[in-house]
Design a protein around this motif. Structure first.
Motif, PDB file in Angstrom:
ATOM      1  N   UNK A 163       0.822  -1.203   0.000  1.00  0.00           N
ATOM      2  CA  UNK A 163       0.000   0.000   0.000  1.00  0.00           C
ATOM      3  C   UNK A 163       0.865   1.267   0.000  1.00  0.00           C
ATOM      4  N   UNK A 164       1.940   1.227   0.786  1.00  0.00           N
ATOM      5  CA  UNK A 164       2.806   2.418   0.860  1.00  0.00           C
ATOM      6  C   UNK A 164       3.393   2.746  -0.511  1.00  0.00           C
ATOM      7  N   UNK A 165       3.755   1.730  -1.271  1.00  0.00           N
ATOM      8  CA  UNK A 165       4.298   1.970  -2.610  1.00  0.00           C
ATOM      9  C   UNK A 165       3.241   2.610  -3.508  1.00  0.00           C
ATOM     10  N   UNK A 166       2.001   2.107  -3.411  1.00  0.00           N
ATOM     11  CA  UNK A 166       0.916   2.669  -4.228  1.00  0.00           C
ATOM     12  C   UNK A 166       0.661   4.124  -3.858  1.00  0.00           C
ATOM     13  N   UNK A 167       0.628   4.394  -2.569  1.00  0.00           N
ATOM     14  CA  UNK A 167       0.335   5.758  -2.108  1.00  0.00           C
ATOM     15  C   UNK A 167       1.442   6.715  -2.559  1.00  0.00           C
ATOM     16  N   UNK A 168       2.692   6.283  -2.438  1.00  0.00           N
ATOM     17  CA  UNK A 168       3.804   7.133  -2.876  1.00  0.00           C
ATOM     18  C   UNK A 168       3.649   7.496  -4.352  1.00  0.00           C
ATOM     19  N   UNK A 169       3.274   6.519  -5.148  1.00  0.00           N
ATOM     20  CA  UNK A 169       3.103   6.764  -6.580  1.00  0.00           C
ATOM     21  C   UNK A 169       1.973   7.742  -6.866  1.00  0.00           C
ATOM     22  N   UNK A 170       0.849   7.535  -6.222  1.00  0.00           N
ATOM     23  CA  UNK A 170      -0.315   8.399  -6.473  1.00  0.00           C
ATOM     24  C   UNK A 170      -0.026   9.826  -6.038  1.00  0.00           C
ATOM     25  N   UNK A 171       0.613   9.973  -4.883  1.00  0.00           N
ATOM     26  CA  UNK A 171       0.962  11.320  -4.420  1.00  0.00           C
ATOM     27  C   UNK A 171       1.894  12.023  -5.408  1.00  0.00           C
ATOM     28  N   UNK A 172       2.854  11.279  -5.925  1.00  0.00           N
ATOM     29  CA  UNK A 172       3.825  11.871  -6.843  1.00  0.00           C
ATOM     30  C   UNK A 172       3.169  12.360  -8.130  1.00  0.00           C
TER      31      UNK A 172
END
Lengths: 142, 142, 142, 142
Positions: free
Chosen positions: A125-134
């Motif tokens: 989930x953390x990887x997905x969130x980092x991507x979406x935020x970026x």
């Protein structure tokens, strides 16, 4: 506003970078647009056979019920029979653990969903969130 | 030698560039590894609903018979009943027109396959071949 | 602009009226939104078992390739092997005869598709077009 | 006696009115005839991607075992392994929570089933029951 390929590629690039920097196991990352069509996907080297399918079914679970899989996990465990039934009814199935994250725009409109699978659910989930935020979009993990 | 994500991403980047430079219609591009798992995929903005499915079924057809879809098209038209049966037997189906290209290494070993769909079949194939060549691998369109 | 339920119900009401006035055989009518989700459907009394499935697969064919099934029929007959492959690759299949009609807004944007099955293909299409026109939208039969 | 389209449309109209009056979340409503064919369906604006599939699988569960999903839920939870097997065996799956309601005539003969999904299971069921009652038929929620 729709999910562009540019945004999807940014999400994937940053999610991969996040996983590499944190030394995650190999990730499968799948982005679905609001139609449930695969907008972009990658499978890191060393991924097991069904990683794409699992990641896609996390993203599909987000769109199936308009909520991130962290919230869907609670429903699935509280009412296991409902979840099993829903998974049997949706093409491609549903995976109800963290790592499926809705992509929203600034107004809250759903543009699609990301599913990540390969490491722990929290790390996925953390990887997905980092991507979406970026990508300048809003992550809703549930 | 296996198909790396780096190589797959190069194939996709160059295939997209090829299509944009030649003003192709929006493309769906799917890369399968030797197991038939989705290694990488993209869907250009404006793609119709099933473009990913069609592109994947071109790549799948390559792996199903170890030949590019240009050659498979001849089989499919010469022995239509055989093709229909094969398409019915393989999960996700088979699309037997140009645009499905085997990825081989310098020794001829199959590493995976690319399926491209969106423009004419010949143009779809040209985008796939451009990508595979750019990755230093060998394109076998059949 | 999206396809509202109000518009979908108008399409169905007028398509049914059209068929009754013209003494068509019992119709199945299925409306899909841009995601391919069933927005509305009806099956007239006396319909055979698979009428819903056929009507849906006409509408799905429209969305699969962004064209009405009248145009898709020409592709399917000119390149039968391509059509068979595509039908094998798309969930729920594709029916490539007239009676699948894209729903566009005034600007040409695709909002969804109608599939009608039960009478001749030409009559099926006429019922769909009557419905779409009555909803103030633009019918694209291909 | 069979389930007419007139009756099915009354059920849908009144179920929609019920949901609107009670301020339910957007509903998907699917009516199956005794053959399991989709007789009528609607998806309210704002419904998530899989709402039709879930509603259909509730109605299908009714016909699969000739009982409403409220009763089927008890079976599914008491003998989860049986339910999982059944859901895996039936095309389109089975959803075993309230909101799937058998449609019977005055003599108790089963004419079809309604599945509603979108709000709480109890509310989904209430909308289905209101519709069936309004059509002069007998609701059997299980």
């Amino acid at each position: 506003m729709t999910l562009t390929l540019d945004a999807a590629q940014t999400i994937i690039k940053v999610a991969l970078d996040h996983g590499r920097a944190a030394n995650f196991k190999p990730l499968g990352i799948v982005i679905l647009d609001i139609r449930g069509a695969v907008k972009a996907a990658v499978l890191q080297d060393g991924s097991s056979l069904s990683r794409f399918d699992i990641a896609r079914a996390k993203a599909k679970a987000c769109l199936a019920f308009d909520r991130g899989t962290r919230a869907f996990e609670k429903i699935a465990t509280d009412r296991l029979h409902f979840f099993i039934g829903a998974a049997s009814a949706v093409e491609g199935g549903l995976v109800p653990v963290a790592g499926g994250v809705l992509i929203r725009d600034k107004n809250g409109t759903i543009l699609g969903a990301v599913g990540v699978s390969g490491d722990t659910s929290d790390n996925d989930e953390a990887a997905a969130v980092a991507g979406i935020n970026a990508a300048g979009l809003v992550a809703d993990g549930g």
